[in-house]
Design a protein around this motif. Structure first.
Motif, PDB file in Angstrom:
ATOM      1  N   SER A 157      72.809   2.357 -35.982  1.00 30.73           N
ATOM      2  CA  SER A 157      72.229   3.705 -35.900  1.00 30.73           C
ATOM      3  C   SER A 157      70.711   3.670 -35.730  1.00 30.73           C
ATOM      4  CB  SER A 157      72.601   4.508 -37.148  1.00 30.73           C
ATOM      5  OG  SER A 157      72.099   3.868 -38.301  1.00 30.73           O
ATOM      6  N   LEU A 158      70.075   2.611 -36.226  1.00 26.78           N
ATOM      7  CA  LEU A 158      68.622   2.501 -36.098  1.00 26.78           C
ATOM      8  C   LEU A 158      68.201   2.028 -34.709  1.00 26.78           C
ATOM      9  CD1 LEU A 158      68.110   1.099 -39.619  1.00 26.78           C
ATOM     10  CD2 LEU A 158      66.717   2.955 -38.724  1.00 26.78           C
ATOM     11  N   VAL A 159      69.157   1.438 -34.016  1.00 31.33           N
ATOM     12  CA  VAL A 159      68.867   0.907 -32.685  1.00 31.33           C
ATOM     13  C   VAL A 159      69.167   1.957 -31.621  1.00 31.33           C
ATOM     14  CG1 VAL A 159      69.412  -0.975 -31.077  1.00 31.33           C
ATOM     15  CG2 VAL A 159      69.551  -1.353 -33.536  1.00 31.33           C
ATOM     16  N   ASP A 160      70.130   2.824 -31.943  1.00 27.18           N
ATOM     17  CA  ASP A 160      70.620   3.790 -30.964  1.00 27.18           C
ATOM     18  C   ASP A 160      69.539   4.668 -30.361  1.00 27.18           C
ATOM     19  OD1 ASP A 160      73.204   2.998 -30.947  1.00 27.18           O
ATOM     20  OD2 ASP A 160      73.914   4.480 -32.407  1.00 27.18           O
ATOM     21  N   GLU A 161      68.538   5.012 -31.160  1.00 27.19           N
ATOM     22  CA  GLU A 161      67.568   6.008 -30.698  1.00 27.19           C
ATOM     23  C   GLU A 161      66.260   5.422 -30.200  1.00 27.19           C
ATOM     24  OE1 GLU A 161      67.256   8.492 -34.105  1.00 27.19           O
ATOM     25  OE2 GLU A 161      69.311   9.217 -33.900  1.00 27.19           O
ATOM     26  N   VAL A 162      66.134   4.087 -30.223  1.00 30.36           N
ATOM     27  CA  VAL A 162      64.804   3.534 -29.941  1.00 30.36           C
ATOM     28  C   VAL A 162      64.331   3.764 -28.513  1.00 30.36           C
ATOM     29  CG1 VAL A 162      64.795   1.813 -31.760  1.00 30.36           C
ATOM     30  CG2 VAL A 162      65.684   1.210 -29.515  1.00 30.36           C
ATOM     31  N   LEU A 163      65.285   3.770 -27.579  1.00 27.74           N
ATOM     32  CA  LEU A 163      64.862   4.037 -26.205  1.00 27.74           C
ATOM     33  C   LEU A 163      64.540   5.519 -26.114  1.00 27.74           C
ATOM     34  CD1 LEU A 163      67.524   1.928 -24.333  1.00 27.74           C
ATOM     35  CD2 LEU A 163      65.066   1.610 -24.119  1.00 27.74           C
ATOM     36  N   GLY A 164      63.289   5.828 -25.893  1.00 26.22           N
ATOM     37  CA  GLY A 164      62.939   7.240 -25.766  1.00 26.22           C
ATOM     38  C   GLY A 164      62.406   7.868 -27.038  1.00 26.22           C
ATOM     39  N   SER A 165      62.353   7.096 -28.121  1.00 28.03           N
ATOM     40  CA  SER A 165      61.732   7.650 -29.315  1.00 28.03           C
ATOM     41  C   SER A 165      60.752   6.659 -29.929  1.00 28.03           C
ATOM     42  CB  SER A 165      62.788   8.047 -30.354  1.00 28.03           C
ATOM     43  OG  SER A 165      62.164   8.248 -31.609  1.00 28.03           O
ATOM     44  N   ASP A 166      59.474   6.962 -29.810  1.00 25.16           N
ATOM     45  CA  ASP A 166      58.443   6.087 -30.356  1.00 25.16           C
ATOM     46  C   ASP A 166      58.566   5.973 -31.873  1.00 25.16           C
ATOM     47  OD1 ASP A 166      57.521   5.772 -27.836  1.00 25.16           O
ATOM     48  OD2 ASP A 166      55.803   7.121 -28.032  1.00 25.16           O
ATOM     49  N   ARG A 167      58.947   7.059 -32.500  1.00 23.24           N
ATOM     50  CA  ARG A 167      59.061   7.041 -33.967  1.00 23.24           C
ATOM     51  C   ARG A 167      60.195   6.119 -34.403  1.00 23.24           C
ATOM     52  NH1 ARG A 167      55.801  10.778 -36.012  1.00 23.24           N
ATOM     53  NH2 ARG A 167      56.701  10.658 -38.078  1.00 23.24           N
ATOM     54  N   SER A 168      61.336   6.202 -33.721  1.00 20.41           N
ATOM     55  CA  SER A 168      62.454   5.317 -34.052  1.00 20.41           C
ATOM     56  C   SER A 168      62.075   3.863 -33.811  1.00 20.41           C
ATOM     57  CB  SER A 168      63.691   5.672 -33.222  1.00 20.41           C
ATOM     58  OG  SER A 168      64.117   6.966 -33.534  1.00 20.41           O
ATOM     59  N   MET A 169      61.354   3.626 -32.712  1.00 16.97           N
ATOM     60  CA  MET A 169      60.925   2.260 -32.399  1.00 16.97           C
ATOM     61  C   MET A 169      59.986   1.735 -33.477  1.00 16.97           C
ATOM     62  SD  MET A 169      61.514  -0.189 -30.331  1.00 16.97           S
ATOM     63  CE  MET A 169      61.048  -1.635 -31.260  1.00 16.97           C
ATOM     64  N   ALA A 170      59.094   2.600 -33.965  1.00 14.12           N
ATOM     65  CA  ALA A 170      58.154   2.190 -35.015  1.00 14.12           C
ATOM     66  C   ALA A 170      58.922   1.796 -36.283  1.00 14.12           C
ATOM     67  CB  ALA A 170      57.175   3.323 -35.330  1.00 14.12           C
ATOM     68  N   ILE A 171      59.943   2.548 -36.607  1.00 13.97           N
ATOM     69  CA  ILE A 171      60.737   2.256 -37.798  1.00 13.97           C
ATOM     70  C   ILE A 171      61.481   0.936 -37.630  1.00 13.97           C
ATOM     71  CG2 ILE A 171      62.742   3.009 -39.168  1.00 13.97           C
ATOM     72  CD1 ILE A 171      61.728   5.928 -38.666  1.00 13.97           C
ATOM     73  N   LEU A 172      62.103   0.771 -36.459  1.00 11.26           N
ATOM     74  CA  LEU A 172      62.840  -0.468 -36.212  1.00 11.26           C
ATOM     75  C   LEU A 172      61.919  -1.686 -36.258  1.00 11.26           C
ATOM     76  CD1 LEU A 172      65.510  -1.837 -35.471  1.00 11.26           C
ATOM     77  CD2 LEU A 172      64.953  -1.473 -33.063  1.00 11.26           C
ATOM     78  N   ALA A 173      60.750  -1.574 -35.606  1.00 11.25           N
ATOM     79  CA  ALA A 173      59.811  -2.697 -35.580  1.00 11.25           C
ATOM     80  C   ALA A 173      59.372  -3.065 -36.997  1.00 11.25           C
ATOM     81  CB  ALA A 173      58.598  -2.351 -34.715  1.00 11.25           C
ATOM     82  N   THR A 174      59.202  -2.052 -37.824  1.00 14.29           N
ATOM     83  CA  THR A 174      58.760  -2.283 -39.202  1.00 14.29           C
ATOM     84  C   THR A 174      59.857  -2.956 -40.027  1.00 14.29           C
ATOM     85  OG1 THR A 174      57.334  -0.357 -39.032  1.00 14.29           O
ATOM     86  CG2 THR A 174      57.778  -1.174 -41.250  1.00 14.29           C
ATOM     87  N   ILE A 175      61.091  -2.567 -39.787  1.00 12.44           N
ATOM     88  CA  ILE A 175      62.196  -3.190 -40.526  1.00 12.44           C
ATOM     89  C   ILE A 175      62.367  -4.652 -40.096  1.00 12.44           C
ATOM     90  CG2 ILE A 175      64.689  -3.123 -40.973  1.00 12.44           C
ATOM     91  CD1 ILE A 175      64.541  -0.111 -40.889  1.00 12.44           C
ATOM     92  N   ILE A 176      62.182  -4.908 -38.806  1.00 14.86           N
ATOM     93  CA  ILE A 176      62.248  -6.298 -38.326  1.00 14.86           C
ATOM     94  C   ILE A 176      61.177  -7.129 -39.045  1.00 14.86           C
ATOM     95  CG2 ILE A 176      61.805  -7.800 -36.322  1.00 14.86           C
ATOM     96  CD1 ILE A 176      63.094  -5.570 -34.572  1.00 14.86           C
ATOM     97  N   GLU A 177      59.982  -6.570 -39.119  1.00 12.16           N
ATOM     98  CA  GLU A 177      58.872  -7.232 -39.789  1.00 12.16           C
ATOM     99  C   GLU A 177      59.189  -7.466 -41.269  1.00 12.16           C
ATOM    100  OE1 GLU A 177      56.639  -8.185 -37.752  1.00 12.16           O
ATOM    101  OE2 GLU A 177      55.390  -9.157 -39.264  1.00 12.16           O
TER     102      GLU A 177
END
Ligand code: C2E
Ligand code: MG
Ligand code: MG
Ligand code: MG
Length: 288
Positions: free
Chosen positions: A203-223
């Motif tokens: 669910s965290l990956v689903d929205e990353v294309l096209g959403s900068d906010r979702s991408m920021a959250i995903l990148a932070t969780i990876i970190e």
């Protein structure tokens, strides 16, 4: 006079409610025979190191071809947890996965791990670590090749969970936290136990294309996963666009783009294609 703080609840009779309780009863009763009748099987879905295209492991996913037809784990696992059959079913999955690993090792295949989902009820059983240990010796599989996937729900009993985690670490099996980012206390889970792998929910990956906010959250969780010293797996990659976006991170990918979960013989065919052309998979999905 004790104050009644509990809100009164009314359950209206409804056909839907009746249907779902009948269905649950049917599943409960069908589960009793399922192991004995050999109705379960395990499918394997590859986990791919995005930097190299190497298959580094497989997730074992239970399939049930029952007298009621195919029932998905999302439907029968909760019922199995409630009626207690999760213990014998879960043990069967562990043994099956280790036997498969053992076969692959004997065939001289490259070292991989198999990740097995373990429900909280099964994990919090005080004999769990002992059972795991017995299965590993019986199948002659090195502990490091087995990964146990748990969710934050094991934290309902933190003391027991912490003790069991320690036992499993002593044995040498790896521990993954599954569905990270979906629950209420994901951070609490990784704070309290030492994990080897962080699996970020689809669910965290689903929205990353096209959403900068979702991408920021995903990148932070990876970190976060990396800062905890864990391997990071991103679940549910379905498109080349998603895979391309994820390749900039040193992580592991899992999803339909690479392969659906498959019976062992078919999973091996996908694995072999990845061995032949690890880079090829980043240009077009492998057809199988
Ligand atoms: P999970 O552990 O998070 O497993 C990932 C689920 O996502 C699997 O569903 C898998 O088939 C599906 N999946 C993988 N890649 C993709 C993708 O690209 N797109 C989509 N839409 N789905 C993808 P499955 O096999 O239906 O299992 C559902 C859940 O049931 C699992 O979620 C796990 O929590 C549970 N489960 C499965 N096998 C077992 C088991 O042996 N024991 C226990 N306790 N639970 C199990
Ligand atoms: Mg899982
Ligand atoms: Mg998951
Ligand atoms: Mg899950």
């Amino acid at each position: 006079v004790a104050k009644n703080t509990k809100k009164e609840s009314y359950e209206f009779f409804s056909p839907e409610l009746l249907d779902s309780s009948i269905r649950k009863q049917e599943i409960t009763s069908a589960l009793q025979q399922a192991l004995g009748n050999g109705e379960f099987s395990v499918h394997y879905q590859p986990q791919i190191e995005l930097s190299s295209g190497r298959v580094i492991g497989f997730e074992a996913l239970l399939r049930w071809n029952s007298t009621l037809g195919a029932v998905p784990p999302s439907e029968f696992i909760p019922v199995a947890e409630e009626c207690g059959s999760i213990h014998s079913i879960g043990e069967w999955v562990l043994r099956e996965a280790c036997e498969q690993l053992s076969v692959w090792r004997q065939e001289g295949r490259p070292d991989v791990h198999v990740s097995v989902n373990v429900s909280a009820k099964q994990f919090l059983d005080l004999e769990f670590a002992e059972k795991v240990s017995a299965i590993l010796s019986a199948t002659d599989v090195p502990a490091k090749c087995l990964e146990i996937e748990i969710t934050e729900s094991v934290m309902i009993d933190l003391d027991t969970a912490a003790g069991l985690v320690e036992e499993l670490q002593d044995i040498g099996v790896k521990l993954a936290i599954d569905d990270f980012g979906t629950g209420y206390s994901s951070l609490n889970a990784v704070k309290n136990i030492q994990i080897d792998t962080l699996k970020i929910d689809k669910s965290l990956v689903d929205e990353v294309l096209g959403s900068d906010r979702s991408m920021a959250i995903l990148a932070t969780i990876i970190e976060l996963g990396k800062n905890l010293g864990a391997d990071v797996v991103v679940e549910g990659l379905e498109t080349l666009e998603q895979v391309d976006l994820m390749r900039q991170y040193e992580i592991i990918g899992q999803g339909y783009y690479f392969s659906r979960p498959l019976p062992a013989d078919k999973a091996v065919r996908v694995w072999d294609k990845y061995l032949e052309q690890p880079e090829g998979l980043f240009h077009a999905p492998i057809l199988y």
